[in-house]
Scaffold this motif. Structure first.
Motif, short mmCIF file in Angstrom:
data_model
loop_
_atom_site.label_atom_id
_atom_site.label_comp_id
_atom_site.label_asym_id
_atom_site.label_seq_id
_atom_site.Cartn_x
_atom_site.Cartn_y
_atom_site.Cartn_z
N VAL A 277 78.22 -45.88 -4.26
CA VAL A 277 78.36 -47.01 -5.55
C VAL A 277 78.96 -48.07 -4.77
CG1 VAL A 277 80.43 -47.13 -6.73
CG2 VAL A 277 79.12 -44.55 -6.67
N LYS A 278 78.65 -49.29 -5.88
CA LYS A 278 78.39 -50.41 -4.99
C LYS A 278 79.74 -50.79 -5.34
CE LYS A 278 74.29 -50.74 -1.77
NZ LYS A 278 72.98 -51.57 -2.04
N LEU A 279 79.83 -51.25 -7.29
CA LEU A 279 80.51 -51.77 -8.03
C LEU A 279 81.27 -50.98 -8.98
CD1 LEU A 279 78.21 -54.70 -8.72
CD2 LEU A 279 79.83 -54.87 -6.91
N ILE A 280 82.61 -50.71 -8.77
CA ILE A 280 82.77 -50.71 -10.07
C ILE A 280 83.34 -51.48 -11.40
CG2 ILE A 280 84.05 -47.93 -8.85
CD1 ILE A 280 86.73 -49.67 -8.44
N GLY A 281 83.49 -51.12 -12.15
CA GLY A 281 84.37 -51.30 -13.62
C GLY A 281 85.20 -50.95 -14.00
N ILE A 282 86.64 -52.02 -13.99
CA ILE A 282 87.90 -51.32 -14.35
C ILE A 282 88.60 -52.34 -15.56
CG2 ILE A 282 88.43 -50.09 -12.43
CD1 ILE A 282 90.93 -52.24 -12.22
N GLY A 283 87.99 -53.10 -16.48
CA GLY A 283 88.29 -53.88 -17.59
C GLY A 283 87.59 -55.12 -18.25
N GLU A 284 88.32 -55.66 -18.87
CA GLU A 284 88.12 -56.66 -19.23
C GLU A 284 86.94 -58.04 -18.47
OE1 GLU A 284 85.66 -55.90 -22.27
OE2 GLU A 284 86.10 -54.06 -21.67
N ARG A 285 88.01 -58.39 -17.60
CA ARG A 285 88.30 -59.88 -17.10
C ARG A 285 87.29 -59.65 -16.18
NH1 ARG A 285 94.37 -59.66 -14.60
NH2 ARG A 285 93.71 -60.55 -13.24
N MET A 286 86.86 -60.73 -15.53
CA MET A 286 85.46 -61.54 -15.01
C MET A 286 85.98 -60.90 -13.78
SD MET A 286 83.63 -63.20 -16.47
CE MET A 286 82.76 -64.78 -17.70
N ASP A 287 86.80 -60.36 -12.75
CA ASP A 287 87.69 -60.04 -11.98
C ASP A 287 87.65 -58.37 -11.67
OD1 ASP A 287 89.95 -59.97 -12.60
OD2 ASP A 287 90.37 -61.98 -11.32
N ASP A 288 87.24 -57.60 -13.21
CA ASP A 288 87.35 -56.42 -12.95
C ASP A 288 86.88 -55.49 -12.56
OD1 ASP A 288 90.41 -56.34 -13.60
OD2 ASP A 288 89.75 -56.77 -15.84
N LEU A 289 85.52 -56.67 -11.99
CA LEU A 289 83.95 -55.85 -11.52
C LEU A 289 83.88 -55.80 -9.76
CD1 LEU A 289 81.69 -54.23 -11.79
CD2 LEU A 289 80.19 -56.69 -11.98
N ARG A 290 84.34 -54.96 -9.32
CA ARG A 290 84.61 -55.37 -7.68
C ARG A 290 83.91 -53.98 -7.00
NH1 ARG A 290 89.56 -57.59 -6.36
NH2 ARG A 290 90.20 -59.28 -7.87
N PRO A 291 84.05 -54.55 -5.57
CA PRO A 291 83.29 -53.22 -4.57
C PRO A 291 83.70 -52.41 -4.62
CG PRO A 291 83.47 -55.67 -3.80
CD PRO A 291 84.17 -55.35 -5.06
N PHE A 292 83.28 -50.74 -4.42
CA PHE A 292 83.79 -49.83 -4.31
C PHE A 292 84.39 -49.56 -2.92
CE2 PHE A 292 83.19 -45.18 -3.81
CZ PHE A 292 84.23 -44.47 -4.57
N ASN A 293 85.39 -49.46 -2.94
CA ASN A 293 85.73 -49.10 -1.66
C ASN A 293 86.75 -47.77 -1.68
OD1 ASN A 293 88.44 -48.44 0.02
ND2 ASN A 293 87.99 -50.63 0.22
N PRO A 294 86.20 -46.73 -1.51
CA PRO A 294 86.21 -45.44 -1.27
C PRO A 294 87.71 -45.15 -0.81
CG PRO A 294 84.41 -45.24 -0.33
CD PRO A 294 85.10 -46.60 -0.04
N LYS A 295 88.44 -45.15 0.00
CA LYS A 295 90.16 -45.27 0.22
C LYS A 295 90.74 -45.89 -0.92
CE LYS A 295 92.50 -44.31 4.02
NZ LYS A 295 94.25 -44.22 2.43
N ASP A 296 90.66 -46.80 -1.22
CA ASP A 296 91.27 -46.97 -1.48
C ASP A 296 91.48 -46.27 -3.90
OD1 ASP A 296 92.29 -49.62 -0.19
OD2 ASP A 296 91.21 -51.10 -1.26
N PHE A 297 90.21 -46.16 -3.47
CA PHE A 297 89.64 -45.37 -4.64
C PHE A 297 90.88 -43.80 -4.68
CE2 PHE A 297 88.10 -42.21 -7.45
CZ PHE A 297 88.14 -41.87 -8.59
N ILE A 298 90.77 -43.53 -4.09
CA ILE A 298 91.56 -42.31 -3.36
C ILE A 298 92.90 -42.35 -3.73
CG2 ILE A 298 91.65 -40.53 -2.19
CD1 ILE A 298 89.08 -39.80 -1.10
N ASP A 299 93.49 -43.89 -2.27
CA ASP A 299 95.19 -43.87 -2.66
C ASP A 299 94.71 -44.50 -4.00
OD1 ASP A 299 95.02 -43.56 -0.20
OD2 ASP A 299 95.27 -45.61 0.93
N ALA A 300 94.77 -44.91 -5.00
CA ALA A 300 94.82 -45.55 -6.37
C ALA A 300 94.81 -44.25 -7.46
CB ALA A 300 93.76 -46.54 -7.02
N LEU A 301 93.82 -43.07 -6.66
CA LEU A 301 94.01 -42.06 -7.95
C LEU A 301 95.68 -41.07 -7.14
CD1 LEU A 301 92.20 -40.25 -9.53
CD2 LEU A 301 90.93 -39.25 -8.06
N TYR A 302 95.52 -40.97 -6.31
CA TYR A 302 96.98 -40.65 -5.80
C TYR A 302 98.87 -41.18 -5.98
CZ TYR A 302 95.57 -36.41 -3.30
OH TYR A 302 94.72 -34.95 -3.10
#
Length: 309
Positions: A277-302
């Protein structure tokens, strides 16, 4: 609000169906027994983690409990965090670039997953980096697809190669590759059709477009990016398998993570597909498409906190 805070906010519904449900299973339990592991597995499957990944994760938790000689169910959450982090890894895989230019990125995926929006946002971000960008409207089967991409080209301020509706997508790719070279473009983003109702035709067409790109520019496409919609849950995995059979998918862009309870599918994609997974999109803003960081994803999930928040 920084990106990590927005990611954390966008994963609220996933957190409720995933991490908070695990809390509920563990809370109030004294010991760790087989029933607890079965309930944990059930929660993971319901959270769109997928059967295979759920079984793998629970097995790792089981071994972790044994290795640490853990007796209290309350400690299971920490072990689960560690094992999830282990399965997801820490590697951030960037979009491949061609140092000698132009970088050719072929974007694939079914209609409605946010393919055109992803291309538009990528074009914007590359332009912000000072790169010269060219778009190619390779989805010639829908007039709306050509129009949509043209609107993005105008909005971002980049050129577009397009033919009439119904024309040969291979011809669009051919013209785009030659235009990218002659105009000294840094990044060429090629849109493709996403009609799954006639799967074999679509896949044959994608193979043909891929062949034409490779023939006209050896080594290209440098990236075949598959756009998946997180709200479709396990169906996203099926799409990944179908497209991988047709073309060598090199990366995944997972869109619409905001507002979905099915973000657990990220875990299944990372652990079951040999495609990063290289990119994730979390909204409508131009900068809401970002490189996927697994560690940040899990920390955000928690719901963890970061120093820069």
């Amino acid at each position: 609000m920084g990106f990590f805070s927005r990611l954390k906010e966008s994963l609220t519904k996933t957190r409720q169906t995933f991490i908070e449900k695990i809390d509920q299973v563990v809370t109030g339990r004294k010991g760790i027994d087989e029933e607890l592991y079965e309930e944990l597995e059930e929660v993971l499957i319901q959270a769109d983690v997928g059967v295979n990944t759920a079984m793998k994760l629970v097995e790792r938790v089981r071994k972790g409990v044994k290795a640490r000689n853990v007796q209290e169910a309350s400690r299971l959450k920490d072990i689960f965090y560690e094992e999830l982090a282990y399965l997801m890894g820490e590697k951030v895989t960037p979009i491949q670039e061609n140092a000698e230019g132009p970088t050719v990125i072929m974007v694939v995926g079914v209609n409605g997953v946010g393919k055109t929006t992803t291309i538009g946002k990528m074009a914007y971000q590359y332009k912000e980096q000072g790169k010269k960008v060219l778009l190619a409207a390779g989805d010639t089967f829908r007039a709306a697809a050509i129009d949509q991409l043209e609107i993005w080209a105008q909005r971002v301020g980049v050129d577009i190669i397009k033919h009439q509706e119904g024309s040969d997508p291979g011809a669009v790719a051919y013209d785009a590759v030659h235009a990218a070279r002659s105009r000294n473009v840094d990044v060429l983003l090629i849109d493709t059709a996403g009609r799954l109702h006639n799967k074999s035709n679509l896949m044959d067409e994608l193979r043909k477009v891929h062949r034409i790109i490779a023939r006209e520019m050896p080594g290209a496409p440098h990236e075949v990016l598959l756009v998946l919609d997180a709200t479709t849950g396990q169906n996203a995995l099926n799409q990944a398998k179908i497209f991988s059979e047709a073309v060598n998918v090199t990366g995944i862009a997972l869109t619409k993570l905001d507002g979905t309870a099915k973000g657990g599918v990220v875990t299944a994609i990372v652990t079951e597909m040999a495609i990063p997974v290289k990119l994730i999109g979390i909204g409508e803003r131009m900068d809401d498409l970002r490189p996927f960081n697994p560690k940040d994803f899990i920390d955000a999930l928690y719901g963890k906190k970061k120093d820069d928040e």
